[in-house]
Design a protein around this motif. Structure first.
Motif, PDB file in Angstrom:
ATOM      1  N   TRP A 106       0.826  -1.207   0.000  1.00 39.96           N
ATOM      2  CA  TRP A 106       0.000   0.000   0.000  1.00 39.96           C
ATOM      3  C   TRP A 106       0.863   1.260   0.000  1.00 39.96           C
ATOM      4  O   TRP A 106       1.947   1.305   0.583  1.00 39.96           O
ATOM      5  N   GLY A 107       0.363   2.292  -0.646  1.00 34.83           N
ATOM      6  CA  GLY A 107       1.012   3.607  -0.625  1.00 34.83           C
ATOM      7  C   GLY A 107       2.252   3.719  -1.485  1.00 34.83           C
ATOM      8  O   GLY A 107       2.992   4.696  -1.376  1.00 34.83           O
ATOM      9  N   ARG A 108       2.509   2.776  -2.350  1.00 37.43           N
ATOM     10  CA  ARG A 108       3.710   2.794  -3.190  1.00 37.43           C
ATOM     11  C   ARG A 108       3.387   2.964  -4.675  1.00 37.43           C
ATOM     12  O   ARG A 108       4.266   2.893  -5.514  1.00 37.43           O
ATOM     13  N   GLY A 109       2.112   3.128  -5.004  1.00 41.54           N
ATOM     14  CA  GLY A 109       1.710   3.334  -6.394  1.00 41.54           C
ATOM     15  C   GLY A 109       1.547   2.061  -7.199  1.00 41.54           C
ATOM     16  O   GLY A 109       1.280   2.113  -8.398  1.00 41.54           O
ATOM     17  N   TYR A 110       1.710   0.890  -6.569  1.00 40.19           N
ATOM     18  CA  TYR A 110       1.593  -0.372  -7.300  1.00 40.19           C
ATOM     19  C   TYR A 110       0.177  -0.591  -7.838  1.00 40.19           C
ATOM     20  O   TYR A 110       0.005  -1.044  -8.971  1.00 40.19           O
ATOM     21  N   ALA A 111      -0.836  -0.317  -7.027  1.00 43.55           N
ATOM     22  CA  ALA A 111      -2.226  -0.522  -7.470  1.00 43.55           C
ATOM     23  C   ALA A 111      -2.546   0.368  -8.666  1.00 43.55           C
ATOM     24  O   ALA A 111      -3.173  -0.073  -9.622  1.00 43.55           O
ATOM     25  N   THR A 112      -2.085   1.598  -8.634  1.00 48.27           N
ATOM     26  CA  THR A 112      -2.309   2.527  -9.743  1.00 48.27           C
ATOM     27  C   THR A 112      -1.588   2.050 -10.997  1.00 48.27           C
ATOM     28  O   THR A 112      -2.160   2.033 -12.093  1.00 48.27           O
ATOM     29  N   GLU A 113      -0.342   1.631 -10.845  1.00 50.59           N
ATOM     30  CA  GLU A 113       0.458   1.167 -11.980  1.00 50.59           C
ATOM     31  C   GLU A 113      -0.156  -0.084 -12.617  1.00 50.59           C
ATOM     32  O   GLU A 113      -0.252  -0.194 -13.845  1.00 50.59           O
ATOM     33  N   ALA A 114      -0.585  -1.023 -11.784  1.00 49.06           N
ATOM     34  CA  ALA A 114      -1.199  -2.250 -12.303  1.00 49.06           C
ATOM     35  C   ALA A 114      -2.544  -1.953 -12.964  1.00 49.06           C
ATOM     36  O   ALA A 114      -2.849  -2.505 -14.033  1.00 49.06           O
ATOM     37  N   ALA A 115      -3.334  -1.078 -12.361  1.00 52.05           N
ATOM     38  CA  ALA A 115      -4.633  -0.716 -12.955  1.00 52.05           C
ATOM     39  C   ALA A 115      -4.433  -0.073 -14.317  1.00 52.05           C
ATOM     40  O   ALA A 115      -5.169  -0.374 -15.272  1.00 52.05           O
ATOM     41  N   GLU A 147      -9.543   7.175  -8.866  1.00 58.01           N
ATOM     42  CA  GLU A 147      -9.530   8.542  -9.409  1.00 58.01           C
ATOM     43  C   GLU A 147      -8.207   8.859 -10.107  1.00 58.01           C
ATOM     44  O   GLU A 147      -8.189   9.542 -11.124  1.00 58.01           O
ATOM     45  N   LYS A 148      -7.094   8.318  -9.591  1.00 57.47           N
ATOM     46  CA  LYS A 148      -5.790   8.553 -10.231  1.00 57.47           C
ATOM     47  C   LYS A 148      -5.732   7.979 -11.637  1.00 57.47           C
ATOM     48  O   LYS A 148      -5.042   8.514 -12.500  1.00 57.47           O
ATOM     49  N   VAL A 149      -6.414   6.853 -11.876  1.00 53.33           N
ATOM     50  CA  VAL A 149      -6.383   6.254 -13.212  1.00 53.33           C
ATOM     51  C   VAL A 149      -7.515   6.764 -14.105  1.00 53.33           C
ATOM     52  O   VAL A 149      -7.644   6.304 -15.233  1.00 53.33           O
ATOM     53  N   GLY A 150      -8.289   7.725 -13.604  1.00 55.81           N
ATOM     54  CA  GLY A 150      -9.267   8.385 -14.464  1.00 55.81           C
ATOM     55  C   GLY A 150     -10.726   8.085 -14.209  1.00 55.81           C
ATOM     56  O   GLY A 150     -11.600   8.630 -14.893  1.00 55.81           O
ATOM     57  N   ARG A 177     -14.189   5.126 -22.394  1.00 50.73           N
ATOM     58  CA  ARG A 177     -13.063   5.087 -23.345  1.00 50.73           C
ATOM     59  C   ARG A 177     -12.607   6.483 -23.775  1.00 50.73           C
ATOM     60  O   ARG A 177     -11.418   6.776 -23.781  1.00 50.73           O
ATOM     61  N   ARG A 178     -13.530   7.349 -24.104  1.00 51.63           N
ATOM     62  CA  ARG A 178     -13.136   8.678 -24.607  1.00 51.63           C
ATOM     63  C   ARG A 178     -12.479   9.536 -23.525  1.00 51.63           C
ATOM     64  O   ARG A 178     -11.823  10.518 -23.829  1.00 51.63           O
ATOM     65  N   GLU A 179     -12.635   9.152 -22.249  1.00 52.39           N
ATOM     66  CA  GLU A 179     -12.014   9.893 -21.153  1.00 52.39           C
ATOM     67  C   GLU A 179     -10.715   9.236 -20.664  1.00 52.39           C
ATOM     68  O   GLU A 179     -10.018   9.788 -19.818  1.00 52.39           O
ATOM     69  N   TRP A 180     -10.417   8.065 -21.191  1.00 54.22           N
ATOM     70  CA  TRP A 180      -9.240   7.301 -20.768  1.00 54.22           C
ATOM     71  C   TRP A 180      -7.968   8.022 -21.171  1.00 54.22           C
ATOM     72  O   TRP A 180      -7.787   8.415 -22.310  1.00 54.22           O
ATOM     73  N   GLN A 181      -7.064   8.186 -20.228  1.00 49.76           N
ATOM     74  CA  GLN A 181      -5.763   8.808 -20.460  1.00 49.76           C
ATOM     75  C   GLN A 181      -4.697   7.772 -20.131  1.00 49.76           C
ATOM     76  O   GLN A 181      -4.372   7.576 -18.965  1.00 49.76           O
ATOM     77  N   PRO A 182      -4.168   7.075 -21.147  1.00 45.41           N
ATOM     78  CA  PRO A 182      -3.141   6.073 -20.842  1.00 45.41           C
ATOM     79  C   PRO A 182      -1.931   6.713 -20.176  1.00 45.41           C
ATOM     80  O   PRO A 182      -1.634   7.886 -20.398  1.00 45.41           O
TER      81      PRO A 182
END
Length: 190
Positions: A106-115, A147-150, A177-182
């Motif tokens: 937790w708190g290391r950005g792994y969940a965001t990176e994997a998502a 929210e971090k992944v959009g 899809r149109r709001e997705w920011q890779p």
């Protein structure tokens, strides 16, 4: 129609299908009451529960209804947790995102990176138009990942589940899809 579970790579992670030898990792994850404090299911007590979880992951892929992957740290192959897409509906081009991570991750950005990696695969390979997710309203960290992944919070499901004997609300999130920011760094699929 079967849905092959992908193997994806990011700068720090490897997302891969679960194997038979992985049962100890999801068991340790799902038996931790702190990790599951916002889940609508109690911590696991029997190791066989992990074997059923892995079988369910394979069944999702075989039935073509989803893909759930183990998330390992690339540097040392340490199991961090899992993420997945379930309720895949090719006709409506939609699915639901879910994840669970060890407290040490937790708190290391792994969940965001994997998502990000899984969502890139979902939008590019599965041609999804919408991905949905839910989070217990008390789980601010999970809401922040979404929210971090959009994802956009679309509403509240009032008293929709019971967590540890307590009635709980959930936030519903959607990503179109149109709001997705890779992410700027491309993920690699194999």
């Amino acid at each position: 129609m079967a849905l092959p579970t992908p193997t994806l790579h990011t700068a720090r992670l490897r997302l891969r299908p679960f194997g038979d030898a992985d049962a100890d990792d999801p068991f340790a994850l799902h038996r931790d009451p702190h990790v599951l404090r916002y889940w609508d299911a109690p911590p696991w007590r029997e190791p066989e529960r992990a074997e059923r979880f892995i079988a369910a992951c394979r069944q999702l892929a075989a039935e073509g209804t989803g893909a759930r992957v183990a998330v390992d740290r690339a540097a040392d192959q340490t199991f961090l947790g899992w993420c997945g897409l379930v309720r895949w509906n090719p006709e409506h081009r939609s699915a639901t995102l879910g994840y669970c991570y060890r407290q040490a991750a937790w708190g290391r950005g792994y969940a965001t990176e994997a998502a990000h990696a899984l969502l890139r695969w979902a939008f590019d390979t599965l041609d999804l138009n919408r991905v949905q997710a839910e989070a217990d309203t008390r789980n601010v960290a999970s809401a922040r990942v979404l929210e971090k992944v959009g994802f956009v919070r679309e509403g509240t499901l009032r008293e929709d589940c019971v967590v540890n004997g307590e009635v709980s609300d959930s936030w519903v999130y959607g990503l179109i899809r149109r709001e997705w920011q890779p992410s700027p760094e491309p993920d690699r699929a194999r």
